[in-house]
Structure formats: structure tokens, C-alpha cells
Scaffold this motif. Structure first.
Motif, PDB file in Angstrom:
ATOM      1  N   SER A  51       0.847  -1.187   0.000  1.00  0.00           N
ATOM      2  CA  SER A  51       0.000   0.000   0.000  1.00  0.00           C
ATOM      3  C   SER A  51       0.883   1.236   0.000  1.00  0.00           C
ATOM      4  CB  SER A  51      -0.897  -0.006   1.234  1.00  0.00           C
ATOM      5  OG  SER A  51      -1.407   1.283   1.487  1.00  0.00           O
ATOM      6  N   SER A  52       0.399   2.305  -0.633  1.00  0.00           N
ATOM      7  CA  SER A  52       1.157   3.549  -0.639  1.00  0.00           C
ATOM      8  C   SER A  52       1.288   4.148   0.757  1.00  0.00           C
ATOM      9  CB  SER A  52       0.486   4.562  -1.569  1.00  0.00           C
ATOM     10  OG  SER A  52      -0.872   4.721  -1.234  1.00  0.00           O
ATOM     11  N   ALA A  53       0.440   3.723   1.691  1.00  0.00           N
ATOM     12  CA  ALA A  53       0.500   4.266   3.052  1.00  0.00           C
ATOM     13  C   ALA A  53       1.616   3.653   3.875  1.00  0.00           C
ATOM     14  CB  ALA A  53      -0.838   4.029   3.761  1.00  0.00           C
ATOM     15  N   LEU A  54       2.240   2.586   3.390  1.00  0.00           N
ATOM     16  CA  LEU A  54       3.277   1.911   4.150  1.00  0.00           C
ATOM     17  C   LEU A  54       4.582   2.681   4.063  1.00  0.00           C
ATOM     18  CD1 LEU A  54       3.997  -0.726   5.718  1.00  0.00           C
ATOM     19  CD2 LEU A  54       4.823  -1.625   3.547  1.00  0.00           C
ATOM     20  N   ASP A  55       5.154   3.008   5.207  1.00  0.00           N
ATOM     21  CA  ASP A  55       6.465   3.652   5.249  1.00  0.00           C
ATOM     22  C   ASP A  55       7.513   2.562   5.375  1.00  0.00           C
ATOM     23  OD1 ASP A  55       8.743   5.112   5.587  1.00  0.00           O
ATOM     24  OD2 ASP A  55       7.868   6.534   7.010  1.00  0.00           O
ATOM     25  N   ILE A  56       8.101   2.169   4.251  1.00  0.00           N
ATOM     26  CA  ILE A  56       9.032   1.024   4.266  1.00  0.00           C
ATOM     27  C   ILE A  56      10.322   1.352   4.986  1.00  0.00           C
ATOM     28  CG2 ILE A  56       8.093   0.028   2.144  1.00  0.00           C
ATOM     29  CD1 ILE A  56      10.527   1.183   0.690  1.00  0.00           C
ATOM     30  N   TYR A  57      10.578   2.625   5.236  1.00  0.00           N
ATOM     31  CA  TYR A  57      11.808   2.994   5.924  1.00  0.00           C
ATOM     32  C   TYR A  57      11.620   3.082   7.433  1.00  0.00           C
ATOM     33  CZ  TYR A  57      13.068   4.160   1.163  1.00  0.00           C
ATOM     34  OH  TYR A  57      13.309   4.099  -0.182  1.00  0.00           O
ATOM     35  N   ARG A  58      10.418   2.817   7.934  1.00  0.00           N
ATOM     36  CA  ARG A  58      10.180   2.921   9.367  1.00  0.00           C
ATOM     37  C   ARG A  58       9.561   1.657   9.937  1.00  0.00           C
ATOM     38  NH1 ARG A  58       7.942   9.096  10.388  1.00  0.00           N
ATOM     39  NH2 ARG A  58       9.754  10.163   9.502  1.00  0.00           N
ATOM     40  N   GLY A  59       9.926   0.538   9.363  1.00  0.00           N
ATOM     41  CA  GLY A  59       9.468  -0.727   9.907  1.00  0.00           C
ATOM     42  C   GLY A  59      10.301  -1.089  11.127  1.00  0.00           C
ATOM     43  N   GLU A  60      10.126  -2.309  11.600  1.00  0.00           N
ATOM     44  CA  GLU A  60      10.884  -2.750  12.757  1.00  0.00           C
ATOM     45  C   GLU A  60      12.381  -2.784  12.456  1.00  0.00           C
ATOM     46  OE1 GLU A  60       9.479  -6.491  14.117  1.00  0.00           O
ATOM     47  OE2 GLU A  60       7.391  -5.877  14.118  1.00  0.00           O
ATOM     48  N   ALA A  61      12.728  -3.132  11.234  1.00  0.00           N
ATOM     49  CA  ALA A  61      14.129  -3.205  10.836  1.00  0.00           C
ATOM     50  C   ALA A  61      14.418  -2.114   9.811  1.00  0.00           C
ATOM     51  CB  ALA A  61      14.428  -4.583  10.241  1.00  0.00           C
ATOM     52  N   ASP A  62      15.674  -1.690   9.779  1.00  0.00           N
ATOM     53  CA  ASP A  62      16.054  -0.608   8.894  1.00  0.00           C
ATOM     54  C   ASP A  62      16.271  -1.126   7.477  1.00  0.00           C
ATOM     55  OD1 ASP A  62      16.934   1.699   7.764  1.00  0.00           O
ATOM     56  OD2 ASP A  62      18.939   1.617   8.648  1.00  0.00           O
ATOM     57  N   LEU A  63      15.382  -0.738   6.562  1.00  0.00           N
ATOM     58  CA  LEU A  63      15.517  -1.144   5.163  1.00  0.00           C
ATOM     59  C   LEU A  63      16.027  -0.005   4.276  1.00  0.00           C
ATOM     60  CD1 LEU A  63      12.244  -3.206   4.638  1.00  0.00           C
ATOM     61  CD2 LEU A  63      14.559  -4.111   4.741  1.00  0.00           C
ATOM     62  N   SER A  64      16.310   1.148   4.865  1.00  0.00           N
ATOM     63  CA  SER A  64      16.615   2.337   4.074  1.00  0.00           C
ATOM     64  C   SER A  64      17.829   2.154   3.183  1.00  0.00           C
ATOM     65  CB  SER A  64      16.813   3.551   4.980  1.00  0.00           C
ATOM     66  OG  SER A  64      17.893   3.334   5.878  1.00  0.00           O
ATOM     67  N   GLU A 105     -10.679   0.722   6.033  1.00  0.00           N
ATOM     68  CA  GLU A 105     -10.958  -0.316   7.028  1.00  0.00           C
ATOM     69  C   GLU A 105      -9.896  -1.405   7.088  1.00  0.00           C
ATOM     70  OE1 GLU A 105     -14.809  -1.737   5.975  1.00  0.00           O
ATOM     71  OE2 GLU A 105     -15.803   0.189   6.349  1.00  0.00           O
ATOM     72  N   THR A 106      -9.139  -1.588   6.001  1.00  0.00           N
ATOM     73  CA  THR A 106      -8.187  -2.698   5.954  1.00  0.00           C
ATOM     74  C   THR A 106      -6.745  -2.223   5.864  1.00  0.00           C
ATOM     75  OG1 THR A 106      -9.857  -4.052   4.844  1.00  0.00           O
ATOM     76  CG2 THR A 106      -7.577  -4.826   4.758  1.00  0.00           C
ATOM     77  N   ASP A 107      -6.430  -1.460   4.827  1.00  0.00           N
ATOM     78  CA  ASP A 107      -5.033  -1.067   4.617  1.00  0.00           C
ATOM     79  C   ASP A 107      -4.495  -0.240   5.775  1.00  0.00           C
ATOM     80  OD1 ASP A 107      -5.295  -2.379   2.269  1.00  0.00           O
ATOM     81  OD2 ASP A 107      -5.055  -0.647   0.959  1.00  0.00           O
ATOM     82  N   LEU A 108      -5.248   0.780   6.189  1.00  0.00           N
ATOM     83  CA  LEU A 108      -4.767   1.612   7.288  1.00  0.00           C
ATOM     84  C   LEU A 108      -4.727   0.835   8.599  1.00  0.00           C
ATOM     85  CD1 LEU A 108      -6.433   5.067   6.532  1.00  0.00           C
ATOM     86  CD2 LEU A 108      -4.021   4.473   6.370  1.00  0.00           C
ATOM     87  N   ALA A 109      -5.596  -0.169   8.731  1.00  0.00           N
ATOM     88  CA  ALA A 109      -5.556  -1.006   9.938  1.00  0.00           C
ATOM     89  C   ALA A 109      -4.274  -1.829   9.972  1.00  0.00           C
ATOM     90  CB  ALA A 109      -6.779  -1.921   9.976  1.00  0.00           C
ATOM     91  N   PHE A 110      -3.866  -2.374   8.818  1.00  0.00           N
ATOM     92  CA  PHE A 110      -2.608  -3.111   8.747  1.00  0.00           C
ATOM     93  C   PHE A 110      -1.419  -2.213   9.064  1.00  0.00           C
ATOM     94  CE2 PHE A 110      -4.750  -6.359   5.980  1.00  0.00           C
ATOM     95  CZ  PHE A 110      -4.337  -7.472   6.699  1.00  0.00           C
ATOM     96  N   ILE A 111      -1.476  -0.984   8.574  1.00  0.00           N
ATOM     97  CA  ILE A 111      -0.285  -0.142   8.586  1.00  0.00           C
ATOM     98  C   ILE A 111      -0.188   0.725   9.838  1.00  0.00           C
ATOM     99  CG2 ILE A 111       0.825   1.768   7.342  1.00  0.00           C
ATOM    100  CD1 ILE A 111      -0.642   0.437   4.821  1.00  0.00           C
ATOM    101  N   GLN A 112      -1.324   1.306  10.247  1.00  0.00           N
ATOM    102  CA  GLN A 112      -1.295   2.231  11.374  1.00  0.00           C
ATOM    103  C   GLN A 112      -1.871   1.634  12.654  1.00  0.00           C
ATOM    104  OE1 GLN A 112       0.332   4.902  10.990  1.00  0.00           O
ATOM    105  NE2 GLN A 112       0.433   5.059   8.755  1.00  0.00           N
ATOM    106  N   GLY A 113      -2.396   0.407  12.579  1.00  0.00           N
ATOM    107  CA  GLY A 113      -2.963  -0.211  13.769  1.00  0.00           C
ATOM    108  C   GLY A 113      -4.264   0.431  14.207  1.00  0.00           C
ATOM    109  N   TYR A 114      -5.034   0.953  13.275  1.00  0.00           N
ATOM    110  CA  TYR A 114      -6.280   1.609  13.620  1.00  0.00           C
ATOM    111  C   TYR A 114      -7.332   0.599  14.062  1.00  0.00           C
ATOM    112  CZ  TYR A 114      -4.763   5.998  11.433  1.00  0.00           C
ATOM    113  OH  TYR A 114      -4.116   7.158  11.123  1.00  0.00           O
ATOM    114  N   SER A 115      -8.148   1.013  15.007  1.00  0.00           N
ATOM    115  CA  SER A 115      -9.287   0.208  15.421  1.00  0.00           C
ATOM    116  C   SER A 115     -10.465   0.503  14.500  1.00  0.00           C
ATOM    117  CB  SER A 115      -9.676   0.555  16.866  1.00  0.00           C
ATOM    118  OG  SER A 115     -10.166   1.893  16.926  1.00  0.00           O
ATOM    119  N   HIS A 116     -11.547  -0.279  14.674  1.00  0.00           N
ATOM    120  CA  HIS A 116     -12.752  -0.044  13.875  1.00  0.00           C
ATOM    121  C   HIS A 116     -13.295   1.350  14.136  1.00  0.00           C
ATOM    122  CE1 HIS A 116     -16.521  -0.850  11.790  1.00  0.00           C
ATOM    123  NE2 HIS A 116     -17.161  -0.371  12.847  1.00  0.00           N
ATOM    124  N   GLY A 117     -13.255   1.796  15.401  1.00  0.00           N
ATOM    125  CA  GLY A 117     -13.757   3.129  15.746  1.00  0.00           C
ATOM    126  C   GLY A 117     -12.947   4.230  15.093  1.00  0.00           C
TER     127      GLY A 117
END
Length: 398
Positions: free
Chosen positions: A125-138, A225-237
Motif C-alpha cells: 500500500s502507498s501508506a506503508l512507510d518502508i523505511y520505518r518498519g521494525e528493521a532498517d531497510l533504508s 478499514e483494511t489497509d490503514l488497519a494493517f499499517i497504522q494499527g487503527y481500530s474499527h472506531g
């Protein structure tokens, strides 16, 4: 891994070479690890499968396409999959929708470090920041963005043409000469009206016109409802409130945001509203316009907020404002062509020392004529004159 190879083979058989997105010729496919990011529905999967079938041309055992939500990954992880693939001669691994895999960043880093001659291509997804994951991929991954179709791509696809993109410097130096060349081949205005309504996402070719608003709304809901939940950890609310924010914006774009009023309306803090603007921009639901001369900051109030593309406007509002549609189109095409766009004190947009005013065919240059360099992007004209340029021509920048 037989199930993965069967899945790969079935998808490859369905791919044709009737139309290629521009990015397939832009990517440096020799990179050890590269990411293809973009909004849902822009053709990332098709692009990878077309590259495998028509450009890579490697023996079957050397190439594997997987999707991160395949049932195989219920009981296997990415590293062990890559290891088994590599030991059996695999050298080109394609991973679709990597954001749906829980530990994508760390495991991709392990794959990169542990298998130096394995090339990995992944989409997200374009919302994914690949440079700020758990590991450094930069230092390991090169990222490419795949936006929706340009008007040029839509026209080529619909009319079976092969018109090339126009560089920015050419467009501003001899716009009407270029417009005349195109008009000699085809009348663009009827196609332009179609594009504004439903031509941004390639799946328009698979749908009848009556179905497209439904598919567009499904795209919006899935991102929220799906992509941002995967990426930002958003709840349904949270997802519900963000959809409410997007609905408020859709009613009045281009929107000059009152952050305090939005925060009260949504019952959240001002900082949360700022963050949601940024997330929606990354998810390619919005384009944010800052004032000329101001720096970029997460907590900086944008001067204007636009829906990311005109198709969203028609999906979310029965009769969107025509002036807003024109501005939304131009800003979208400029941003997708990697131009830096800001809001000037006069005119609608400022791009590379050029002031641009947007309007209908009778639009005058009164708001920008005192500037050193300016253009009027006018709708409903095939060819302009002097500083008046057809609005549709800006759709040829990428």
C-alpha cells in the motif's frame, strides 16, 4: 511449495501484454530489493506479473510470485519460504501486498542479508512507510510509486494509441504546438470527460460504467478499514472517524481546513487530525497543498486539502463542483509527475517558477498576469494560444 507454484502459474497464464503501465519501463529491475508502492487498484500486481512473463523470461524454477495473504503463510514465514525457494534454484522472488504480513520488515532484512544473489520485488500500500518498519531497510531497498492512470495512459488504452509522455520543460515552452500534434490524431475532450469521471483506476476496463461508483466506494472502504488497519494499527472506531473526516472533506474540496473545528467535530485532538491528514495523503486519498515558501512538517496545517483524484470526487458526491474537479485533476497530475507544487499568493498553483491559474475556456490571466512566468490551464479547449493551455494536456506529464 507446490501450492505456491500452482498459484503463480495460474496467475501468469491470465496476464496479457495489451497495455503496460509507464512504471514498468522506469524501474531499475537490476536492484537486489525494490518496492512498488501505490494506491489500491492502480495495477501493481499486473505490473509484476507482466514483468515476469514478458520481460524477465527466466526458467520456471528461478521465479516465484507470492501474495503475502496466501494461506501458505498461515504455517510458514517469509524467510523459510525464501530459503527453500533459493535452495531449489530460485533467484527472483516477488511478494505482493507485503503489508499484510506481520513481520515484513525484519524478515525482508534477513532475506536481503542472508541471500546476496536473490532479487526481491515487493508491493505494498502507498501508506506503508518502508523505511520505518521494525528493521532498517533504508540502505537495502529502492522504492517506486505507481499512481493511477495519467490521462495520457487512459487515452492510449481507450483509443489504442502510443503517445509518449511530455517532459515538463517541453510542456511549458511549447504547449500548444504539442496539443496540436495530439489533436491531429484524436479529439481528446470526450475522452477527458470520461477520464475525470472513471478513468484513473485501470479496473475501469473490467467494469460497466454503472458498476464503477460501487467499485470506487469499495476501494475507499478497503483503504479505510483494511489497509490503514494493517499499517497504522487503527481500530474499527478510528477507521469510522477517518471515513467521517474524508466525507466532510469530500463535501467541500478544495477545503481550507479549520483544524480546531474538525477536532471538535470528530472528538479527537488537533494533533490527531494533523496525523490523519498525513496518513490519508500517504494512502493516496488526499493531496495536501502547502503555501509557497513554507517547509513541510507533520503538524503543519495545509492551506488547502484536495481529494487525491477526480474519480473519488464523483464516487463520493453526485455532482461535484466543476471548478474543484479541474483543480483536483491538475494537482493530481503534477504531483504524480513528481513536480513540487505549492499554493502561491496569486493563482492556483506554483510549480518550478511557473504560476498556474485553472478555469474554463473563458478564464482570463488577471490573477497571475503580473507574475514573470504564468500559464492559464483552460478546460473545454482543444488547443490554446499564447499562455492559455488546454487543461487536458497536463495529463501527458507521465
Amino acid at each position: 511449495m507446490d501450492s505456491l507454484y500452482i498459484f503463480h502459474d495460474n496467475l501468469i497464464k491470465q496476464i496479457d501484454d495489451a497495455f503496460f503501465r509507464f512504471l514498468i519501463h522506469t524501474i531499475n529491475w537490476e536492484q537486489r530489493m525494490l518496492a512498488i508502492k501505490g494506491p489500491r487498484g492502480t495495477g501493481k500486481t499486473t505490473l509484476m506479473l507482466q514483468y515476469i512473463r514478458y520481460h524477465l523470461k527466466q526458467p520456471r524454477e528461478k521465479v516465484l510470485y507470492v501474495t503475502a495473504d496466501h494461506y501458505w503463510f498461515y504455517t510458514h514465514n517469509l524467510v523459510e519460504t525464501a530459503d527453500e525457494f533459493y535452495k531449489n534454484g530460485g533467484r527472483f522472488l516477488f511478494i505482493d501486498e507485503v503489508h499484510k504480513y506481520p513481520n515484513w520488515s525484519r524478515e525482508l532484512k534477513n532475506i536481503y542479508d542472508g541471500y546476496p544473489d536473490l532479487r526481491v520485488v515487493f508491493s505494498s500500500s502507498s501508506a506503508l512507510d518502508i523505511y520505518r518498519g521494525e528493521a532498517d531497510l533504508s540502505r537495502r531497498v529502492i522504492s517506486y510509486d505507481l499512481p493511477g492512470l495519467s490521462f495520457r495512459e487512459f487515452l492510449n488504452l481507450e483509443a489504442n494509441l502510443e503517445i509518449s509522455a511530455i517532459p515538463w520543460n517541453d510542456l511549458i515552452s511549447r504547449p500548444n504546438e504539442l496539443a496540436r500534434d495530439i489533436v491531429n490524431d484524436i479529439q481528446p475532450l470526450p475522452f477527458f470527460k470520461q477520464y475525470l469521471r472513471h478513468g484513473y483506476f485501470p479496473y475501469f476496463k473490467e467494469s460497466i460504467p454503472e458498476e464503477l461508483p460501487v467499485r470506487l466506494n469499495q476501494t475507499i472502504n478497503t483503504v479505510m478499514e483494511t489497509d490503514l488497519a494493517f499499517i497504522q494499527g487503527y481500530s474499527h472506531g478510528t477507521a469510522f472517524k477517518i471515513k467521517k473526516l474524508l466525507g466532510v472533506l469530500a463535501e467541500s474540496v478544495p477545503f481550507k481546513p479549520n483544524i480546531s473545528a474538525l477536532a471538535r467535530k470528530l472528538d479527537v485532538s488537533r494533533e490527531t487530525v494533523y496525523a490523519w491528514f498525513v496518513h490519508l495523503e500517504k494512502a493516496r486519498m488526499l493531496n495536501l497543498l502547502l503555501s509557497k515558501g513554507k517547509g513541510i512538517s507533520t503538524l503543519q496545517k495545509p492551506e488547502k486539502v484536495y481529494l487525491e483524484n477526480t474519480n473519488l470526487a464523483f464516487a463520493m458526491k453526485t455532482h461535484p463542483d466543476l471548478g474543484a474537479i479541474r483543480e483536483t485533476f491538475l494537482l493530481n497530475q503534477l504531483i504524480n509527475a513528481k513536480q513540487s507544487v505549492t499554493l502561491p499568493s496569486s493563482g492556483d498553483f506554483y510549480v518550478s517558477d511557473m504560476y498556474i491559474e485553472v478555469g474554463g475556456k473563458n478564464k482570463k490571466a488577471s490573477q497571475v498576469k503580473t507574475e514573470a512566468a504564468f500559464l492559464v490551464a483552460a478546460d473545454d479547449i482543444e488547443i490554446g494560444f499564447g499562455t492559455k493551455v488546454p487543461l487536458w494536456l497536463f495529463g501527458f506529464l507521465y
